[in-house]
Design an enzyme around this catalytic site. Sequence first.
Site, PDB file in Angstrom:
ATOM      1  N   LYS A 114      25.971 -21.648   3.931  1.00 44.79           N
ATOM      2  CA  LYS A 114      26.586 -20.369   4.278  1.00 44.79           C
ATOM      3  C   LYS A 114      27.142 -20.479   5.695  1.00 44.79           C
ATOM      4  O   LYS A 114      26.411 -20.457   6.677  1.00 44.79           O
ATOM      5  CB  LYS A 114      25.591 -19.210   4.215  1.00 44.79           C
ATOM      6  CG  LYS A 114      26.349 -17.875   4.253  1.00 44.79           C
ATOM      7  CD  LYS A 114      25.571 -16.712   4.770  1.00 44.79           C
ATOM      8  CE  LYS A 114      25.502 -16.619   6.259  1.00 44.79           C
ATOM      9  NZ  LYS A 114      26.800 -16.438   6.928  1.00 44.79           N
ATOM     10  N   GLU A 190      17.149 -24.184  14.957  1.00 47.53           N
ATOM     11  CA  GLU A 190      17.708 -24.495  16.287  1.00 47.53           C
ATOM     12  C   GLU A 190      18.238 -23.168  16.836  1.00 47.53           C
ATOM     13  O   GLU A 190      19.165 -22.602  16.295  1.00 47.53           O
ATOM     14  CB  GLU A 190      18.806 -25.551  16.160  1.00 47.53           C
ATOM     15  CG  GLU A 190      19.128 -26.197  17.504  1.00 47.53           C
ATOM     16  CD  GLU A 190      20.254 -25.503  18.234  1.00 47.53           C
ATOM     17  OE1 GLU A 190      19.959 -24.503  18.944  1.00 47.53           O
ATOM     18  OE2 GLU A 190      21.399 -25.936  18.102  1.00 47.53           O
ATOM     19  N   CYS A 224      24.996 -23.767  22.489  1.00 46.63           N
ATOM     20  CA  CYS A 224      23.543 -23.575  22.535  1.00 46.63           C
ATOM     21  C   CYS A 224      22.926 -24.333  23.714  1.00 46.63           C
ATOM     22  O   CYS A 224      21.937 -23.893  24.277  1.00 46.63           O
ATOM     23  CB  CYS A 224      22.906 -23.994  21.227  1.00 46.63           C
ATOM     24  SG  CYS A 224      23.415 -25.611  20.661  1.00 46.63           S
ATOM     25  N   GLU A 321      19.773 -15.777  26.732  1.00 43.00           N
ATOM     26  CA  GLU A 321      20.950 -16.572  26.401  1.00 43.00           C
ATOM     27  C   GLU A 321      22.147 -15.626  26.369  1.00 43.00           C
ATOM     28  O   GLU A 321      22.214 -14.731  25.534  1.00 43.00           O
ATOM     29  CB  GLU A 321      20.765 -17.235  25.035  1.00 43.00           C
ATOM     30  CG  GLU A 321      21.941 -18.080  24.628  1.00 43.00           C
ATOM     31  CD  GLU A 321      21.703 -18.848  23.335  1.00 43.00           C
ATOM     32  OE1 GLU A 321      21.395 -18.226  22.300  1.00 43.00           O
ATOM     33  OE2 GLU A 321      21.838 -20.083  23.348  1.00 43.00           O
TER      34      GLU A 321
HETATM   35  P1  NAI Z   1      23.132 -14.943  14.151  1.00 48.82           P
HETATM   36  O1  NAI Z   1      21.852 -15.656  14.318  1.00 48.82           O
HETATM   37  O2  NAI Z   1      23.092 -13.536  13.661  1.00 48.82           O
HETATM   38  O3  NAI Z   1      24.102 -15.757  13.147  1.00 48.82           O
HETATM   39  C1  NAI Z   1      23.949 -17.122  12.811  1.00 48.82           C
HETATM   40  C2  NAI Z   1      24.021 -17.300  11.309  1.00 48.82           C
HETATM   41  O4  NAI Z   1      22.942 -16.604  10.708  1.00 48.82           O
HETATM   42  C3  NAI Z   1      25.301 -16.730  10.673  1.00 48.82           C
HETATM   43  O5  NAI Z   1      25.698 -17.561   9.611  1.00 48.82           O
HETATM   44  C4  NAI Z   1      24.832 -15.397  10.139  1.00 48.82           C
HETATM   45  O6  NAI Z   1      25.599 -14.899   9.053  1.00 48.82           O
HETATM   46  C5  NAI Z   1      23.422 -15.737   9.689  1.00 48.82           C
HETATM   47  N1  NAI Z   1      22.542 -14.581   9.537  1.00 48.82           N
HETATM   48  C6  NAI Z   1      22.584 -13.399  10.218  1.00 48.82           C
HETATM   49  N2  NAI Z   1      21.614 -12.569   9.777  1.00 48.82           N
HETATM   50  C7  NAI Z   1      20.939 -13.243   8.803  1.00 48.82           C
HETATM   51  C8  NAI Z   1      19.827 -12.912   7.973  1.00 48.82           C
HETATM   52  N3  NAI Z   1      19.224 -11.715   8.026  1.00 48.82           N
HETATM   53  N4  NAI Z   1      19.394 -13.855   7.093  1.00 48.82           N
HETATM   54  C9  NAI Z   1      19.990 -15.051   7.000  1.00 48.82           C
HETATM   55  N5  NAI Z   1      21.049 -15.397   7.757  1.00 48.82           N
HETATM   56  C10 NAI Z   1      21.522 -14.521   8.653  1.00 48.82           C
HETATM   57  O7  NAI Z   1      23.902 -15.006  15.551  1.00 48.82           O
HETATM   58  P2  NAI Z   1      25.074 -14.038  16.068  1.00 48.82           P
HETATM   59  O8  NAI Z   1      24.731 -12.623  15.755  1.00 48.82           O
HETATM   60  O9  NAI Z   1      26.346 -14.574  15.565  1.00 48.82           O
HETATM   61  O10 NAI Z   1      24.994 -14.272  17.642  1.00 48.82           O
HETATM   62  C11 NAI Z   1      24.008 -13.593  18.420  1.00 48.82           C
HETATM   63  C12 NAI Z   1      23.469 -14.489  19.494  1.00 48.82           C
HETATM   64  O11 NAI Z   1      22.752 -15.561  18.910  1.00 48.82           O
HETATM   65  C13 NAI Z   1      24.521 -15.177  20.358  1.00 48.82           C
HETATM   66  O12 NAI Z   1      24.993 -14.349  21.386  1.00 48.82           O
HETATM   67  C14 NAI Z   1      23.755 -16.347  20.864  1.00 48.82           C
HETATM   68  O13 NAI Z   1      22.943 -15.979  21.955  1.00 48.82           O
HETATM   69  C15 NAI Z   1      22.865 -16.719  19.704  1.00 48.82           C
HETATM   70  N6  NAI Z   1      23.472 -17.818  18.931  1.00 48.82           N
HETATM   71  C16 NAI Z   1      23.000 -19.092  19.127  1.00 48.82           C
HETATM   72  C17 NAI Z   1      23.616 -20.155  18.515  1.00 48.82           C
HETATM   73  C18 NAI Z   1      23.153 -21.550  18.709  1.00 48.82           C
HETATM   74  O14 NAI Z   1      23.967 -22.464  18.734  1.00 48.82           O
HETATM   75  N7  NAI Z   1      21.872 -21.787  18.787  1.00 48.82           N
HETATM   76  C19 NAI Z   1      24.809 -19.984  17.660  1.00 48.82           C
HETATM   77  C20 NAI Z   1      25.175 -18.613  17.469  1.00 48.82           C
HETATM   78  C21 NAI Z   1      24.535 -17.591  18.099  1.00 48.82           C
END
Ligand code: NAI
Length: 423
Positions: A114, A190, A224, A321
């Site tokens: 996904k 991660e 990240c 972050e």
């Molecule tokens: P997120 O964690 O919500 O999204 C990442 C993935 O998880 C996306 O594919 C999203 O559709 C999916 N997701 C969201 N809710 C879910 C659920 N309930 N069950 C399963 N999958 C789910 O991150 P978001 O909202 O895009 O960004 C928020 C913050 O997270 C950012 O500002 C950043 O601080 C952090 N982040 C960290 C990343 C990294 O590389 N470790 C990458 C993206 C965001």
Amino acid sequence: MSGYERGRVMNKLADLMEQHTEELALLDGADAGKLLLLGKIIDIPAAVQMLRYYAGGADKIHGESLRVSGKYQGYTLKEPIGVVGVIIPWNFPSLMFFLKISPALAAGCTVVVKPAEQTPLSALYYAHLAKLAGIPDGVINVVPGFGPTAGAAIASHMDVDSVAFTGSGEVGRLIMEASARSNLKTVSLELGGKSPLIIFDDADIDMAVELSRLAIFFNKGEVCVAGSRVYVQEGIYDEFVKKAVVAAQNWKVGDPFDVTTNMGPQVDKEQFERVLRYIDLGKSEGATLLTGGKPAADKGYYIEPTIFADVKEDMQIAQDEIFGPVMSLMKFKTIDEAIEKANCTKYGLAAGIITKDLNIANRVSRSVRAGTVWVNCYFAFDPEAPFGGYKMSGFGRDQGMMAIDKYMQVKSVITAVPDSPWY
Ligand code: NAI
Ligand code: MG
């Protein structure tokens, strides 16, 4: 398929990606506001390299023979774990895709990916290329959708055997909960970081300024492992600050498809507003805004490269972050102080050290609780180097041959040997 055949079709997919580098970089650029040029020379080639690295591993998976006690012999079989769910973010759509699926395919698993809702296009294109490469139907499945629906369905599915996730800590917890409530699938997470870059008095200042700028402003800070906390030793602090401000002001914000641009827009309105909220918070917490701090254009989600000085460890801008182009600058006196401060967040993903002193480099490398440490470099990634977090940056490792083990079961087979000249 045998490992050899899996490796062959994986390499075929890599060949097709090389033929379509331009389109793939364009798709990620259009979706995420990433620089087209860097897509062509970094993101897509690195995704290809990841896939080829594991293609080479697919026929080198073996267990052990066990000299067990008694009238027995034993061996271990490494078996594919089954169906792997992959939930990835939007900051490196292509790299994340291959970071997770390449070792899973090498192990002999099938994957259900996904992609993030902001960046589904390249993932769909990879599914198309996989078909052309001869990867059988059902092996690479791409299911675009939102997190709480499509993502949650993967995490709670009874027929998914493992989930590999990169994203926020908040969603990481939800995925573990969903696993616990469904079939106890294995999970690897991660979850980002607040990585320190520690610059010692003996550092080459120009190199330190350049690395610190790259560490926080590359990919608009949506990284990240971004070096978001910069610790500078007191002897060079003032000179460093002057040069870092000039360097930030020379980092060109603009159209990501223009080859002279250093930094495009934040991925979407939500992230844009989140970063600006953190900048306001930094000001109200009492940090000194040295440069930037505002939107960089009248329209679009552009933000100026921003530097705060006089940041204290207990400020939220030093702990959370931000995931945007915001550097927090801090001064330190001794090595002990640098180590203590570097370790004082809930995260532990990466760290950078800039020094010419081997003893400092070794001591700090061993003292920082982080999954990756870069000495006199930053973002030096390679498929060969295991990558993942300590503390609340998550658990499990991507990259390296050990990542294949995440996607395998180990079975012990013990056979009675009643008749043997030796035991
Ligand atoms: P997120 O964690 O919500 O999204 C990442 C993935 O998880 C996306 O594919 C999203 O559709 C999916 N997701 C969201 N809710 C879910 C659920 N309930 N069950 C399963 N999958 C789910 O991150 P978001 O909202 O895009 O960004 C928020 C913050 O997270 C950012 O500002 C950043 O601080 C952090 N982040 C960290 C990343 C990294 O590389 N470790 C990458 C993206 C965001
Ligand atoms: Mg979210």
